[in-house]
Design an enzyme around this catalytic site. Sequence first.
Site, short mmCIF file in Angstrom:
data_model
loop_
_atom_site.label_atom_id
_atom_site.label_comp_id
_atom_site.label_asym_id
_atom_site.label_seq_id
_atom_site.Cartn_x
_atom_site.Cartn_y
_atom_site.Cartn_z
N CYS A 2 31.96 48.34 38.36
CA CYS A 2 32.84 46.95 38.75
C CYS A 2 32.18 47.15 40.42
CB CYS A 2 33.48 47.03 38.64
SG CYS A 2 34.42 47.25 36.78
N ARG A 27 26.93 45.43 39.07
CA ARG A 27 27.34 46.14 39.11
C ARG A 27 28.51 45.82 37.77
NH1 ARG A 27 27.59 50.64 42.62
NH2 ARG A 27 29.40 51.52 41.47
N TRP A 74 33.26 44.77 34.86
CA TRP A 74 31.86 45.23 34.10
C TRP A 74 32.90 45.86 32.49
CZ3 TRP A 74 29.59 50.04 31.65
CH2 TRP A 74 28.64 49.43 30.61
N ASN A 100 37.67 50.45 40.40
CA ASN A 100 35.95 50.52 39.27
C ASN A 100 36.32 52.21 39.02
OD1 ASN A 100 33.69 51.01 38.62
ND2 ASN A 100 33.21 51.25 40.38
N GLY A 101 35.87 52.52 37.40
CA GLY A 101 36.32 53.72 36.95
C GLY A 101 36.49 53.67 35.35
N GLU A 482 8.44 53.28 28.47
CA GLU A 482 9.82 52.23 29.62
C GLU A 482 8.75 51.07 29.43
OE1 GLU A 482 11.23 52.62 31.53
OE2 GLU A 482 10.69 51.65 33.75
N LYS A 486 11.35 48.19 29.36
CA LYS A 486 11.74 47.11 29.98
C LYS A 486 11.36 45.64 29.66
CE LYS A 486 11.86 48.39 32.70
NZ LYS A 486 12.84 49.40 33.81
N GLU A 489 15.12 45.33 27.33
CA GLU A 489 16.39 45.28 28.09
C GLU A 489 16.17 43.25 27.93
OE1 GLU A 489 15.55 47.76 31.81
OE2 GLU A 489 17.35 47.34 30.99
N HIS A 505 2.57 58.39 10.15
CA HIS A 505 3.62 59.23 9.41
C HIS A 505 4.17 58.07 9.01
CE1 HIS A 505 0.91 62.72 10.07
NE2 HIS A 505 1.19 62.23 11.21
N LYS A 605 23.72 47.40 36.17
CA LYS A 605 22.26 48.15 36.97
C LYS A 605 23.29 50.11 37.38
CE LYS A 605 19.38 48.48 39.63
NZ LYS A 605 18.08 48.96 39.16
O1 M6R Z 1 20.93 54.97 37.96
P1 M6R Z 1 19.79 55.48 37.27
O2 M6R Z 1 18.15 55.86 37.46
O3 M6R Z 1 20.33 56.82 36.66
O4 M6R Z 1 20.33 54.88 35.85
C1 M6R Z 1 19.87 54.88 34.82
C2 M6R Z 1 19.03 53.93 33.37
O5 M6R Z 1 21.22 53.71 34.00
C3 M6R Z 1 18.76 53.05 34.10
O6 M6R Z 1 17.39 53.14 34.61
C4 M6R Z 1 18.29 52.06 33.81
O7 M6R Z 1 17.47 52.50 31.85
C5 M6R Z 1 17.66 50.67 34.09
N1 M6R Z 1 18.27 49.47 34.08
C6 M6R Z 1 16.17 50.10 32.97
O8 M6R Z 1 15.60 49.69 33.88
#
Ligand code: M6R
Length: 610
Positions: A2, A27, A74, A100-101, A482, A486, A489, A505, A605
């Site tokens: 958060c 966040r 969040w 937060n946490g 990747e 992308k 998400e 396979h 994020k």
């Molecule tokens: O801050 P970080 O690089 O440790 O985050 C890891 C993942 O949560 C982050 O890369 C996530 O997969 C991305 N939002 C993808 O775009």
Amino acid sequence: MCGIVGYIGNQNSQGILVEGLKKLEYRGYDSAGIAVFTQEGLQVVKAKGRLANLESKLEEHPLAGSAGIGHTRWATHGKPSDANSHPHTDNSQKFSVVHNGIVENYLELKEELMAGGAHFTSETDTEVISHLIAREYEGDIVKAVQKAITYMRGAFALGVLTEYEPDKLVAVRQASPLIIGIGEGENFIGSDIPALLKYTRNVYILNDGEMAVLTRDAVELMTIEGNFIAREMITVDWDAVTAEKAGYEHFMLKEIHEQPRAYRDTMLGRVNAEGNKVILPELSLTEEQIKNIRNIQIVACGTAYHAGLVGRTMIESLVRIPVENDVASEYRYRSPIVSPETLVIVVSQSGETADTLAALREAQANGAHVLAITNVVGSSIAREANDVLVTLAGPEIAVASTKAYTSQLIALALFSLYLAEVRGTQTAEQVAHILAAMQALPEQVETILAQKDAIKTYAEQISDNKHLFFIGRGVDYAVATEGSLKLKEISYIHSEAYAAGELKHGTLALIEDGIPVIALATQEAVLEKTVSNIKEVKARGAEVLAITHEEHVTDLLKSVDQAFVIPKTLPLLTPTLSVVTLQLLAYYTSLALGHDVDKPRNLAKSVTVE
Ligand code: M6R
């Protein structure tokens, strides 16, 4: 995961808190709230949903006062709702807390507090904190907070206000990020730098187990046990504009366009004047330690994990040290085999990802030297790692990581070359050749960005598909993973990344008429093999898009339906270019579908919970 903001000064705090929360929405953004000392006492306004909902409520019920705390949430404990939004108060409404946490033992604390007469109004773990502080208060808010946290287990960053001491704002950091901003006649707290940038660049970064007591004119730092500490103030050189959208429709698009600069900045000062040597004075790893490395483990989550897949190929081919890749959430529980000759590289944009941080600790506990590749100086991972290689991508706001990923690739390439120099596995000429190719990358990225209209048209074509595949071999496969993440998400289209030779396979059964397959075909050494795999999907009706180099387009177009060209670079460096096409593809697909590109559903994020 958060966002927290706090203000104590002479201005009206409502606008400052809301502005700060806007910068922290990445966040978490399922609800938000603020608490302000008004003439009528401590008052709270909160709302489920985006910050705009809170703003509408505040238009009807403005809170006037020059000290307050705010929160963007969040959800972890309890669904997103007005009641579960922060700030939380005790039954007397005299204490207010943002958090937060996670308080791991909150159920047991809740029972105890309820037995003592506390009445709970939310499902959150946070509410126990306000009740605990109220219970422990004996005329000194600092002591009450210190006492309360002795009962709590878990991760928390806190901002605390009490009506009994309206000239104090108390902040605590225990395994969740928190910074203190210093102004003139005013002071701030925030989960992250962008929240404060508009008001101050002077910050203290709290360490775990530390707290701060803010008044309008002073900040006292101490351990949570109450021992005063001295800390150097850091001046942040990001300007406010860097953290804004700079005219782009979305942060993601802006960040995609910032990649040429991010590549340059990440290389800046790390290559000697002759261009044949990588210099990394920030590392404490000695030549002897480097020569003794027997194996490397690259540990990360999500996009950062995908960067590690490319890093593995870079290190193995340039240095010939065996490398394993691990997802951090698995690594920490799989009893990894680590020795003092193991180098563990953790990769994290935010430097706060809970699983990656735990993996780092696991590796260190087993005797490994840990190198962190991170984008956030002063983050938990940066502070706990034995060595840090900072990526200089600048703040990344969009949830979908773009420039952080490619900067991680640049950092991994630099580090691989550094290892190769020390271990003598590449000559100075070979190193110079690779470095020259790296210096050309920023301009080459521009040529891909210039193709965005064509990529947009293709994105619009595929946007009504329910399923899609990405295939490739070698580093092309790593980039496929990747590209697939992308797309998933931010467009919510199901896609899978497959090693091109593996489809037959089993997964080939899913290929049917019209299904889009995006084939990365940049690796000359395996190009013929990739073309065979393309033919396999084509024969089953797939619509294939190839991403390749100019020289292969004519041949490839005999087997595929469309192609995008990326500029020629060394095979190992192609991911830094081909991924840009895939980032744009995901962006424009999401846009075509009308989704919230920067804040995709269900995601945040920075993932600071396990
Ligand atoms: O801050 P970080 O690089 O440790 O985050 C890891 C993942 O949560 C982050 O890369 C996530 O997969 C991305 N939002 C993808 O775009």
